[in-house]
Enzyme design. Structure first.
Site, PDB file in Angstrom:
ATOM      1  N   LYS A  62       0.851  -1.203   0.000  1.00 21.55           N
ATOM      2  CA  LYS A  62       0.000   0.000   0.000  1.00 21.55           C
ATOM      3  C   LYS A  62       0.879   1.243   0.000  1.00 21.55           C
ATOM      4  O   LYS A  62       2.075   1.171   0.309  1.00 21.55           O
ATOM      5  CB  LYS A  62      -0.915  -0.013   1.227  1.00 21.55           C
ATOM      6  CG  LYS A  62      -0.178   0.001   2.569  1.00 21.55           C
ATOM      7  CD  LYS A  62      -1.109  -0.353   3.725  1.00 21.55           C
ATOM      8  CE  LYS A  62      -0.358  -0.316   5.060  1.00 21.55           C
ATOM      9  NZ  LYS A  62      -1.174  -0.875   6.158  1.00 21.55           N
ATOM     10  N   ARG A 112     -11.245   0.006  14.034  1.00 21.76           N
ATOM     11  CA  ARG A 112     -10.880   0.764  12.845  1.00 21.76           C
ATOM     12  C   ARG A 112     -11.612   0.179  11.651  1.00 21.76           C
ATOM     13  O   ARG A 112     -12.623   0.716  11.223  1.00 21.76           O
ATOM     14  CB  ARG A 112      -9.348   0.714  12.681  1.00 21.76           C
ATOM     15  CG  ARG A 112      -8.769   1.679  11.710  1.00 21.76           C
ATOM     16  CD  ARG A 112      -7.266   1.595  11.618  1.00 21.76           C
ATOM     17  NE  ARG A 112      -6.781   0.335  11.045  1.00 21.76           N
ATOM     18  CZ  ARG A 112      -5.535   0.119  10.646  1.00 21.76           C
ATOM     19  NH1 ARG A 112      -4.619   1.074  10.787  1.00 21.76           N
ATOM     20  NH2 ARG A 112      -5.182  -1.032  10.125  1.00 21.76           N
ATOM     21  N   TYR A 136      15.917  29.917   8.909  1.00 20.62           N
ATOM     22  CA  TYR A 136      14.675  30.595   9.284  1.00 20.62           C
ATOM     23  C   TYR A 136      14.511  30.620  10.799  1.00 20.62           C
ATOM     24  O   TYR A 136      14.799  29.632  11.483  1.00 20.62           O
ATOM     25  CB  TYR A 136      13.470  29.860   8.698  1.00 20.62           C
ATOM     26  CG  TYR A 136      13.268  30.037   7.216  1.00 20.62           C
ATOM     27  CD1 TYR A 136      13.102  31.302   6.664  1.00 20.62           C
ATOM     28  CD2 TYR A 136      13.235  28.936   6.376  1.00 20.62           C
ATOM     29  CE1 TYR A 136      12.891  31.456   5.301  1.00 20.62           C
ATOM     30  CE2 TYR A 136      13.021  29.079   5.011  1.00 20.62           C
ATOM     31  CZ  TYR A 136      12.856  30.349   4.484  1.00 20.62           C
ATOM     32  OH  TYR A 136      12.645  30.497   3.136  1.00 20.62           O
ATOM     33  N   MET A 145      12.097  24.271   2.798  1.00 17.42           N
ATOM     34  CA  MET A 145      11.337  23.441   1.860  1.00 17.42           C
ATOM     35  C   MET A 145      12.258  22.571   1.013  1.00 17.42           C
ATOM     36  O   MET A 145      11.994  21.397   0.782  1.00 17.42           O
ATOM     37  CB  MET A 145      10.484  24.331   0.942  1.00 17.42           C
ATOM     38  CG  MET A 145       9.565  23.528   0.028  1.00 17.42           C
ATOM     39  SD  MET A 145       8.621  24.559  -1.091  1.00 17.42           S
ATOM     40  CE  MET A 145       7.561  25.441   0.040  1.00 17.42           C
TER      41      MET A 145
END
Ligand SMILES: *Cc1c(COP(=O)(O)O)cnc(C)c1O
Length: 361
Positions: free
Chosen positions: A45, A139, A255, A303
């Protein structure tokens, strides 16, 4: 692509994700041997946990894997072309109006409630399905109270399955779930049973039943956290150094100016960031291998970029264009996950599409 139209995505320019298909196959063989005579499936998956189901599944099928699990119908339909002969089971269930897709592509639905059982009885043309019993996840799967109402489902039960909530822990919950699973099976027609994921396999033979469903361990993740990893590493992530700079004590990095230098520091800026799956929580916490030296991430993750303190690394080994190892045998998927405060599963499935991917073996 011809040699004369060099694109920016060529291996020389890019940050590189190496995926060792030989190691995936070895890991599948290791698990198969461990659970024999039970059969070992492969959970592919989420694009084989981010590593490329189109490459991983055929490699495993060639090694003898006969059954694959995916989460979604769309994943199964995409996978069918890569493993034309193998069985593909869809964990997400049989939603209304989708039966014809299952029939056309020869997919095995995993039935998660009585409505789905009834739907397959009407639409499944007598083909087999897997029945999922919820034994403690709350679930997916039939509630144990609904199991007596299945009766004779009217189609072959390919398997009865359940899923462990705490397989990687030594907790009474595992045995409690196993007892609920046994009780549910006793109310159903005889069918093969499937219970264990990667970590469940290592809980012992009582958890193996007829079919095991590993994912993470195939991809080199440690199914036994806290003990040495019995699996071979699969992923190597190599980051390209773009620039080097010397900065003075007292200056800050990145940053938010979250990292202040305590001494003159050599900083390597590397072409990978949170858009590539280097989770932002690795800021000031991650580690990499630069020329054989372990070096820390400093400053926030950008990023597209990270910054490493490479003062301690051999200068000749860290130059613009050289590669540092962000994931490998010494800084594993599980190590990086610990540094990020998450699990290896999230690291793998976050690895971005921007890397130059190389499948080996
Ligand atoms: C994802 C999944 C697996 C595989 O789990 P791993 O921990 O990756 O081995 C097995 N069974 C079910 C139902 C799953 O959702």
């Amino acid at each position: 692509m011809s040699a004369t139209t060099a694109s920016p995505a060529t291996a020389d320019a890019a940050t590189i994700l190496e995926i060792d298909l030989g190691a995936v196959v070895d890991n599948w063989r290791t698990l198969s041997a461990r659970v024999a005579p039970a059969v070992c499936a492969a959970v592919v998956k989420a694009d084989a946990y981010g590593l490329g189901a189109a490459k991983v599944a055929p490699a495993l099928a060639a090694a003898g894997c006969r059954i694959f699990f995916v989460a979604l119908l769309d994943e199964a339909l995409a996978l069918r072309q890569f493993v034309p002969e193998a069985e593909i089971a869809v964990l997400g269930g049989l939603l209304p109006g989708t039966s014809h897709f299952f029939l056309d592509a020869r997919l095995t639905p995993v039935l998660n409630d009585l409505g789905q059982v009834e739907r397959w009885r009407r639409k499944g043309q007598g083909r087999p399905a897997i029945l999922h019993i919820d034994t403690g996840m709350n679930r997916l799967g039939l509630a144990p109270a609904d199991v007596p109402r299945v009766g004779d489902p009217g189609f072959p039960l390919r398997a009865v399955m359940s899923h462990l909530a705490c397989a990687e822990e030594d907790t009474p919950m595992n045995e409690a779930q196993r007892r609920r699973f046994e009780a549910a099976r006793a109310l159903l027609p005889p069918a093969p049973a499937s219970f264990a994921n990667s970590s469940g396999i290592f809980l012992g033979p009582a958890y193996h039943y007829d079919l095991v469903r590993p994912g993470f361990a195939l991809y080199g993740g440690n199914p036994t956290p806290g003990s040495p990893n019995p699996m071979r590493p699969v992923v190597r992530l190599l980051g390209r150094v773009l620039q080097l700079r010397e900065a003075a004590a007292g200056e800050t990095v990145g940053y938010g100016a979250t990292h202040r230098l305590e001494r003159p520091t050599r900083i390597a800026t590397v072409a990978a960031g949170y858009a590539d799956g280097l989770l932002r929580s690795l800021g000031n916490r991650g580690r990499a291998l630069a020329g054989g030296t372990t070096v820390p991430f400093i400053g926030r993750i950008s990023m597209d970029l990270i910054t490493l303190d490479v003062t301690a690394a051999e200068p000749a080994a860290v130059e613009p264009g050289s590669l540092v190892e962000l994931i490998g045998a010494t800084n594993t998927v599980d190590d990086l996950a610990a540094q990020a405060g998450t699990i290896g599963y999230e690291i793998l499935t976050s690895l971005g599409r921007r890397y130059h991917r190389i499948w080996r073996g």
